[in-house]
Design a protein around this motif. Structure first.
Motif, PDB file in Angstrom:
ATOM      1  N   SER A 135      52.638  53.525  46.171  1.00 24.68           N
ATOM      2  CA  SER A 135      52.795  52.895  47.484  1.00 24.68           C
ATOM      3  C   SER A 135      52.959  54.024  48.479  1.00 24.68           C
ATOM      4  N   LEU A 172      64.194  52.406  56.022  1.00 24.56           N
ATOM      5  CA  LEU A 172      63.084  51.917  56.834  1.00 24.56           C
ATOM      6  C   LEU A 172      63.620  51.014  57.927  1.00 24.56           C
ATOM      7  N   TYR A 173      64.814  50.451  57.669  1.00 21.81           N
ATOM      8  CA  TYR A 173      65.461  49.541  58.639  1.00 21.81           C
ATOM      9  C   TYR A 173      66.970  49.689  58.477  1.00 21.81           C
ATOM     10  N   GLN A 191      57.000  55.400  45.813  1.00 24.28           N
ATOM     11  CA  GLN A 191      56.760  55.085  47.227  1.00 24.28           C
ATOM     12  C   GLN A 191      57.188  56.243  48.124  1.00 24.28           C
ATOM     13  N   SER A 192      56.497  56.352  49.268  1.00 21.41           N
ATOM     14  CA  SER A 192      56.838  57.412  50.230  1.00 21.41           C
ATOM     15  C   SER A 192      56.302  57.056  51.604  1.00 21.41           C
ATOM     16  N   GLY A 193      56.655  57.857  52.602  1.00 23.00           N
ATOM     17  CA  GLY A 193      55.944  57.802  53.867  1.00 23.00           C
ATOM     18  C   GLY A 193      54.519  58.270  53.610  1.00 23.00           C
ATOM     19  N   GLU A 226      50.400  44.420  56.542  1.00 20.60           N
ATOM     20  CA  GLU A 226      51.467  44.303  57.563  1.00 20.60           C
ATOM     21  C   GLU A 226      51.273  43.105  58.485  1.00 20.60           C
ATOM     22  N   TYR A 270      57.833  50.020  63.843  1.00 26.85           N
ATOM     23  CA  TYR A 270      58.962  49.334  63.214  1.00 26.85           C
ATOM     24  C   TYR A 270      59.714  50.212  62.219  1.00 26.85           C
ATOM     25  N   CYS A 271      59.138  51.315  61.800  1.00 21.07           N
ATOM     26  CA  CYS A 271      59.622  51.987  60.598  1.00 21.07           C
ATOM     27  C   CYS A 271      60.595  53.128  60.888  1.00 21.07           C
ATOM     28  N   ARG A 321      50.563  47.203  51.977  1.00 23.31           N
ATOM     29  CA  ARG A 321      50.681  45.983  52.780  1.00 23.31           C
ATOM     30  C   ARG A 321      49.749  46.063  53.982  1.00 23.31           C
ATOM     31  N   GLY A 359      50.367  54.775  51.048  1.00 24.70           N
ATOM     32  CA  GLY A 359      49.599  54.642  52.279  1.00 24.70           C
ATOM     33  C   GLY A 359      48.107  54.869  52.141  1.00 24.70           C
ATOM     34  N   ARG A 383      42.320  49.796  57.145  1.00 30.75           N
ATOM     35  CA  ARG A 383      43.322  49.439  56.127  1.00 30.75           C
ATOM     36  C   ARG A 383      42.744  48.375  55.181  1.00 30.75           C
ATOM     37  N   PRO A 438      61.268  40.169  55.535  1.00 39.67           N
ATOM     38  CA  PRO A 438      61.502  40.004  56.962  1.00 39.67           C
ATOM     39  C   PRO A 438      61.416  41.347  57.662  1.00 39.67           C
ATOM     40  N   PHE A 439      60.919  41.358  58.900  1.00 41.28           N
ATOM     41  CA  PHE A 439      61.028  42.578  59.710  1.00 41.28           C
ATOM     42  C   PHE A 439      62.491  42.753  60.090  1.00 41.28           C
ATOM     43  N   LEU A 440      62.993  43.975  59.942  1.00 43.52           N
ATOM     44  CA  LEU A 440      64.380  44.277  60.296  1.00 43.52           C
ATOM     45  C   LEU A 440      64.383  45.481  61.233  1.00 43.52           C
ATOM     46  N   MET A 492      55.047  41.751  56.945  1.00 38.34           N
ATOM     47  CA  MET A 492      56.419  41.509  57.381  1.00 38.34           C
ATOM     48  C   MET A 492      56.430  40.208  58.177  1.00 38.34           C
TER      49      MET A 492
END
Ligand code: SAH
Length: 345
Positions: free
Chosen positions: A137, A306-307, A108-110, A162, A70-71, A160, A139, A181, A230-232, A200
């Motif tokens: 944040s 991300l979206y 935050q990052s990948g 997820e 999704y990302c 998350r 991972g 996770r 929401p997932f986008l 999400m």
């Protein structure tokens, strides 16, 4: 009593079941759901009054070793220009956000463990020199790495889950394992972090029952914070053709989280503001108590999508702080200058 009233009373009495949650999540209209929104707004007021905590976010690297379907910054996306902010840039952004009133910095990052040394130094400096609370944040990591970060001064960790649906998790995360996770979250808790998790809503193939299971998982984990959105869809990912839902399912989920974890910190997330122009106001009205203005320097924002259609991309740097004040006000609340430590202890 109607079915909704009965289920709500059950939740208040601590009788929380998958059937009850699924029933509430399946309510088709806002009018019918209104008693739940009224209750979640009330519970939020009871614990937080009209306070909204502010947590500025710095998206310091978009390098990622994972290929989550999704990302938009997953490693397979070759169209995205990769960047890492320097230590100085991170510290400058943190210092600026403090001036704007945020006493918490969210880094935050990948998933970019190759940059941990710099992040560790950033955490130390933000903690010691700026006296700010720090949320990471970034991972999944080994327990020893999580330990180093908390020793350096990190306070919170947002990871998350997820989705807790095994099949869906596996389909969306080719290189991840749901159980690992979950273990990360337990490790983080044991180490003393204020732990945040989340999901999400509206993922392709996600059932209402699966969201009910996610909520039961939150009760078990009892996190300090739950971030949902929401997932986008993102145009350069395998899920590009998925149709986005509207904000209602996310708001229903948020309201139920407020009811089952009354004292948890619940952010009105950027994804909610993306799916509906007043999405964050709506979330604050029905139970959210945190907002996360973006303090990533303007030149990097386009590369941390991300979206699609993410908000605040072309916004002037620093404008987000003023904007969050207006959002809180529109929801009948006010921003407070506080580190906003968790009440859910
Ligand atoms: N690499 C970190 C941070 C991930 S980005 C980690 O693994 O925890 C933060 C969150 O953005 C993710 O946890 C995910 O829930 C959300 N996100 C990613 N892609 C998204 C999309 N297409 N739509 C909505 N939210 C998304």
């Amino acid at each position: 009593m109607t079915g909704i009233e009965k289920t709500l009373k059950g939740i208040k009495d601590g009788n929380i079941t998958k059937d009850g949650l699924t029933f509430l999540l399946s309510i088709p209209t806002r009018e019918e759901f209104k008693p739940v929104f009224d209750e979640s707004a009330l519970v939020c007021r009871r614990h937080f009054g009209d306070k909204v905590y502010i947590r500025g976010i710095i998206e310091f690297s978009n390098y990622c070793r994972k290929s989550c379907l999704y990302c938009g910054i997953n490693k397979a996306n070759r169209k995205v220009g990769r960047y890492r902010m320097t230590l100085e840039e991170i510290l400058e952004a943190a210092s600026y956000m403090k001036k704007c009133g945020s006493l918490t910095a969210v880094l935050q990052s990948g998933e970019d463990p190759g940059y941990d040394k710099v992040v560790l130094e950033a955490v130390k400096r933000i903690h010691e020199d700026l006296n700010m609370a720090i949320t990471l944040s970034i991972g999944e990591r080994e327990p020893a790495v999580y330990r180093e970060f908390i020793k350096a001064g990190a306070d919170r960790y947002l990871l998350r889950i997820e989705t807790t649906d095994h099949d869906l998790f596996r389909r969306l995360h080719p290189d991840d394992d749901l159980e690992y996770r979950k273990k990360c979250l337990i490790t983080l808790k044991k180490l003393g972090y204020e732990v945040g998790t989340g999901i999400m809503v509206g993922l392709p193939g996600q059932s209402v029952g699966a969201i009910a299971d996610d909520l039961l998982y939150f009760i078990k984990l009892n996190p300090a914070m739950v971030g949902i959105g929401p997932f986008l869809a993102h145009q350069d990912t395998p899920l590009r053709n998925h149709k986005n839902t509207d904000i209602f399912p996310t708001l229903k989920t948020l309201a139920l989280i407020r009811l089952i974890l009354p004292k948890s910190n619940l952010p009105a997330t950027t994804a909610m503001g993306t799916i509906a122009p007043d999405g964050r106001q709506q979330a604050l009205k029905i139970g959210a108590n945190v907002i996360m203005p973006n303090f990533t320097p303007s030149k990097y924002r386009e590369s941390y999508k991300l979206y699609d259609n993410k908000i605040c991309i072309s916004e002037e740097y620093g404008k987000c702080a003023g904007c969050t004040t207006a959002i809180a006000k529109a929801a009948g609340k006010r921003i407070v200058k506080s580190k906003g430590y968790s009440k859910n202890t």
